[in-house]
Design an enzyme around this catalytic site. Structure first.
Site, mmCIF file in Angstrom:
data_model
loop_
_atom_site.group_PDB
_atom_site.id
_atom_site.type_symbol
_atom_site.label_atom_id
_atom_site.label_comp_id
_atom_site.label_asym_id
_atom_site.label_seq_id
_atom_site.Cartn_x
_atom_site.Cartn_y
_atom_site.Cartn_z
ATOM 1 N N HIS A 202 -1.071 22.823 0.582
ATOM 2 C CA HIS A 202 -0.631 21.818 -0.521
ATOM 3 C C HIS A 202 -1.128 20.687 -0.777
ATOM 4 O O HIS A 202 -0.780 19.268 -1.046
ATOM 5 C CB HIS A 202 0.816 21.555 -0.567
ATOM 6 N N GLU A 226 -5.090 27.971 1.816
ATOM 7 C CA GLU A 226 -5.080 27.530 0.202
ATOM 8 C C GLU A 226 -4.901 25.938 -0.058
ATOM 9 O O GLU A 226 -3.942 25.248 0.689
ATOM 10 C CB GLU A 226 -3.700 28.313 -0.235
ATOM 11 N N GLU A 257 -4.158 26.732 -8.868
ATOM 12 C CA GLU A 257 -2.884 26.951 -9.212
ATOM 13 C C GLU A 257 -2.514 26.024 -10.474
ATOM 14 O O GLU A 257 -1.649 26.306 -11.216
ATOM 15 C CB GLU A 257 -1.871 26.978 -8.133
ATOM 16 N N HIS A 306 -0.617 32.640 -8.858
ATOM 17 C CA HIS A 306 0.332 31.784 -8.107
ATOM 18 C C HIS A 306 1.955 32.062 -8.583
ATOM 19 O O HIS A 306 2.207 32.159 -9.788
ATOM 20 C CB HIS A 306 0.124 30.180 -8.290
#
Length: 396
Positions: A202, A226, A257, A306
């Protein structure tokens, strides 16, 4: 198709399902005068009231009018500098319009998109939002459950609770980073060496932190890391160097994303910072997202989607993934709530870690409308802040 084309839109209706303190699913039904209806999802954590207002506005603009296709309908809602809520509703209208077209034609959505390219779609279980015990043992227990009880062969976690490299002091950052690495190791031990383990950061890490994770988690054999870095916070050279560092350890870097336009996708791919790209249909839309992924595949970059929210977008994403000419693996939100299966009309069993493509029209069975009406009448509320609630990031 039977009947007059194009049919008139009769109504645009919103439904809300309060899932947890972290999540409220928002679904949109687009009804046509000929009796056809299609569904979309406009879930946007923390902006539910704004999304509902935009759906109401969309109903005012679209009802009583006929459109030759999804693009023409969405164009009515398009505006310069649109808010996230407006963009999400635009994409949900596109989803619902295409779903309605496929249902009217009696074909799966994948067929309307030119596919399917594959009869099954490989998936991984995003288990982060459903984990209440945030200890390494809690992460491990949930991972073990979805593997042994539901047949997933790939699991994704977001282990770096509370970490933001730009806001924490060195001691706190080191402690939170260590906690995340311990969670990764615990999940790998729980699922064994053969299954895929994906880690979502994130955008919480600095380049030094990201290298530390890659180095110390090398033994865990990650499928991908990610969004380790905020993609607009560092020069492309830093991202490319991190990608090379990861590749030397057999690990992919994934991201992208938040892409919304083809121009953004071209720029993103040109930066060369990722091995896999996973646009979110809520931001890109189906048609633009499909084009992004075709461009990525042609550029030698792996493709995914996503898909961290509710059951309507999950079914739509499966159909889109089936129609793509190339696909690595598809995300699914797993065990956040039993309402997931209730709303979508039952579970979708896996076959060797993949979903068998539904051959019914549209994206598959329509949501349980009676259940949606019941939950919508209940209303929803959210805490003033999600701070301190593990796994509560907007797209965790």
């Amino acid at each position: 198709m039977n009947g007059q084309w194009p049919p008139t839109i009769r109504s645009v209706e919103a439904f809300t399902v309060p899932v947890s303190v972290k999540s409220v699913w928002i679904f949109l039904e687009l009804s046509f005068a000929d009796g056809t209806a299609g569904w979309g999802e406009a879930t946007l954590a923390g902006a539910e009231e704004a999304v509902l207002a935009e759906i109401g506005h969309a109903g005012t603009l679209l009802s009583g009018r006929s459109f030759a296709g999804a693009g023409e309908a969405v164009a009515v809602l398009r505006m310069a500098h649109a808010s996230e809520a407006r963009v999400t509703v635009m994409r949900a209208v596109e989803q619902a319009f295409l779903d309605a077209l496929a249902r009217r034609a009696g074909m799966p959505l994948a067929a309307l998109l030119g596919g399917p390219e594959r009869p099954t779609v490989p998936v991984y279980a995003n288990i982060n939002r459903g984990i209440s015990d945030r200890s390494p043992a809690g992460f491990a227990a949930r991972a073990r459950e979805v593997v042994t009880e539901e047949g997933y062969k790939a699991v994704k976690i977001a282990p770096f609770d509370g970490l933001d490299w730009a806001r924490v002091d060195h001691a706190t950052g080191t402690r939170l980073l260590r906690a995340g690495i311990e969670r990764i190791a615990a999940v790998r031990e729980a699922i064994g060496p053969e299954l895929a383990l994906l880690v979502d950061c994130h955008s919480r890490l600095s380049p030094v932190m990201a290298r530390t994770v890659l180095r110390e988690a090398e033994a865990s054999g990650l499928y991908w890391l990610e969004e380790p870095l905020a993609e607009d916070a560092f020069e492309a050279e830093i991202g490319r160097a991190l990608r090379s560092f990861a590749n030397d350890r057999g690990i992919r870097i994934a991201g992208g994303e938040n892409l919304t336009t083809m121009a953004e996708a071209r720029q993103f791919l040109a930066r060369g910072i990722c091995d896999a790209i996973l646009p979110d249909i809520r931001w890109s839309g189906i048609r633009t997202g499909f084009a992004m992924l075709e461009l990525a595949a042609a550029s030698g970059v792996g493709v995914s989607l996503h898909n961290p929210v509710g059951p309507v977008l999950d079914r739509i994403s499966v159909q889109v993934a089936a129609a793509l000419p190339s696909l690595l693996i598809l995300e699914r939100q797993v065990r956040e709530s039993p309402l997931f299966d209730e709303i979508r009309g039952g579970p979708q069993p896996l076959n060797d870690g993949a979903i068998v493509l539904d051959a019914t029209p549209g994206f598959g069975p329509a949501p349980d409308r009676a259940a949606l009406e019941r939950y919508t009448r209940q209303g929803f509320s959210r805490p003033a802040s999600l701070a301190g609630i593990g796994g509560s990031g907007a797209d965790a």
